[in-house]
Design a protein around this motif. Sequence first.
Motif, mmCIF file in Angstrom:
data_model
loop_
_atom_site.group_PDB
_atom_site.id
_atom_site.type_symbol
_atom_site.label_atom_id
_atom_site.label_comp_id
_atom_site.label_asym_id
_atom_site.label_seq_id
_atom_site.Cartn_x
_atom_site.Cartn_y
_atom_site.Cartn_z
ATOM 1 N N LYS A 1 -11.027 -7.175 6.123
ATOM 2 C CA LYS A 1 -9.824 -7.886 5.699
ATOM 3 C C LYS A 1 -10.167 -9.286 5.194
ATOM 4 O O LYS A 1 -11.103 -9.908 5.703
ATOM 5 C CB LYS A 1 -8.849 -8.005 6.884
ATOM 6 C CG LYS A 1 -8.214 -6.685 7.301
ATOM 7 C CD LYS A 1 -7.186 -6.908 8.399
ATOM 8 C CE LYS A 1 -6.497 -5.593 8.756
ATOM 9 N NZ LYS A 1 -5.468 -5.803 9.818
ATOM 10 N N ALA B 1 -4.073 -7.493 -2.252
ATOM 11 C CA ALA B 1 -5.019 -6.364 -2.116
ATOM 12 C C ALA B 1 -5.914 -6.273 -3.347
ATOM 13 O O ALA B 1 -7.123 -6.022 -3.263
ATOM 14 C CB ALA B 1 -4.248 -5.064 -1.915
ATOM 15 N N ARG C 1 -8.519 -8.949 -3.174
ATOM 16 C CA ARG C 1 -9.539 -8.559 -2.189
ATOM 17 C C ARG C 1 -10.506 -7.574 -2.821
ATOM 18 O O ARG C 1 -11.717 -7.716 -2.735
ATOM 19 C CB ARG C 1 -8.853 -7.933 -0.978
ATOM 20 C CG ARG C 1 -9.806 -7.428 0.085
ATOM 21 C CD ARG C 1 -10.377 -8.556 0.893
ATOM 22 N NE ARG C 1 -11.491 -8.097 1.696
ATOM 23 C CZ ARG C 1 -12.767 -8.452 1.471
ATOM 24 N NH1 ARG C 1 -13.058 -9.228 0.435
ATOM 25 N NH2 ARG C 1 -13.745 -8.034 2.257
ATOM 26 N N GLU D 1 0.024 -11.037 7.621
ATOM 27 C CA GLU D 1 -0.429 -9.634 7.737
ATOM 28 C C GLU D 1 -0.271 -8.921 6.395
ATOM 29 O O GLU D 1 -1.119 -8.114 6.015
ATOM 30 C CB GLU D 1 0.337 -8.907 8.842
ATOM 31 C CG GLU D 1 -0.247 -9.189 10.217
ATOM 32 C CD GLU D 1 -1.797 -9.129 10.201
ATOM 33 O OE1 GLU D 1 -2.428 -10.176 10.473
ATOM 34 O OE2 GLU D 1 -2.360 -8.066 9.875
ATOM 35 N N ARG E 1 -3.147 -9.436 4.322
ATOM 36 C CA ARG E 1 -4.367 -8.754 4.775
ATOM 37 C C ARG E 1 -4.291 -7.239 4.604
ATOM 38 O O ARG E 1 -5.308 -6.546 4.741
ATOM 39 C CB ARG E 1 -4.611 -9.069 6.259
ATOM 40 C CG ARG E 1 -4.878 -10.525 6.568
ATOM 41 C CD ARG E 1 -5.292 -10.722 8.010
ATOM 42 N NE ARG E 1 -5.598 -12.115 8.310
ATOM 43 C CZ ARG E 1 -4.833 -12.928 9.026
ATOM 44 N NH1 ARG E 1 -3.683 -12.492 9.511
ATOM 45 N NH2 ARG E 1 -5.180 -14.176 9.258
ATOM 46 N N ALA E 2 -3.086 -6.745 4.296
ATOM 47 C CA ALA E 2 -2.904 -5.275 4.208
ATOM 48 C C ALA E 2 -3.745 -4.713 3.064
ATOM 49 O O ALA E 2 -3.955 -5.375 2.050
ATOM 50 C CB ALA E 2 -1.430 -4.964 3.986
ATOM 51 N N LYS E 3 -4.227 -3.492 3.221
ATOM 52 C CA LYS E 3 -5.038 -2.858 2.168
ATOM 53 C C LYS E 3 -4.165 -2.483 0.962
ATOM 54 O O LYS E 3 -3.030 -2.093 1.123
ATOM 55 C CB LYS E 3 -5.706 -1.594 2.741
ATOM 56 C CG LYS E 3 -6.864 -1.917 3.706
ATOM 57 C CD LYS E 3 -7.780 -0.716 3.818
ATOM 58 C CE LYS E 3 -8.917 -0.957 4.788
ATOM 59 N NZ LYS E 3 -9.715 -2.183 4.497
#
Length: 217
Positions: A2, A185, A188, A212, A215-217
């Motif tokens: 994450k 995402a 990332r 959160e 950080r979620a995919k």
Amino acid sequence: MKPLVSASLLSCDHGRLAAEAASMESAGADMIHLDVMDGVFVPELTFGPAAALSICRAVRIPVDGHLMVEIPDGQIEGFAKAGCRYVTVHAEPCPHLDRTLSRIREAGCLCGVALNPATPVEAVRWVLPVVDLVLVMTVNPGYGGQAHIEHVRPKIGILRRELDELGRHEAIVSVDGGVDSGNAALLRRAGADMLVAGSFIARSPDRSSAMEALRAK
Ligand code: DX5
Ligand code: ZN
């Protein structure tokens, strides 16, 4: 893995910065992002070392002083003494960038370099062996709540690959500007290790859920 979330205080209540920083820490922020503006390099004027001191005292997580200032060398000592873990300067106002980064390290901080949207990766190529953090601006600096500039995203992957090729796996590629749950995402996947977010978190009714969501995919 994450992404790390660095909460910018720019869109918070500037009369309650220490409390806002503590609130971001409680909500799960990995770092506090302090947008220092001098009214010259960027139009706005924000925080000085005195504000940084009260913020650093209010949290246990690292504080990154993002210096959007015309003469960064003159500010390093103040933000280092205030307790910033990272001091991030812009490549654009630093004719002697390698020396400026050394000065940040000598002051006891980790060193970061920021790139405005129009600034090529080439501007930092020869300091990649020594930086601890590269900040990819996805807005033109100076304000919170701006629209994310999508076309600069390729820089993220280029920097991550170049740092990895140099064996600098611990150096952080951070993205700053217009980051929200709609692009997090993708950023990332593009190679970002850290996401700086200001208005998306500050405006959310639940700051923990907002982090959160980043950080979620
Ligand atoms: C802009 C600052 C950013 C800004 C991000 O000059 O460097 O850190 O606070 O704010 P948002 O997430 O609202 O774009
Ligand atoms: Zn910033």
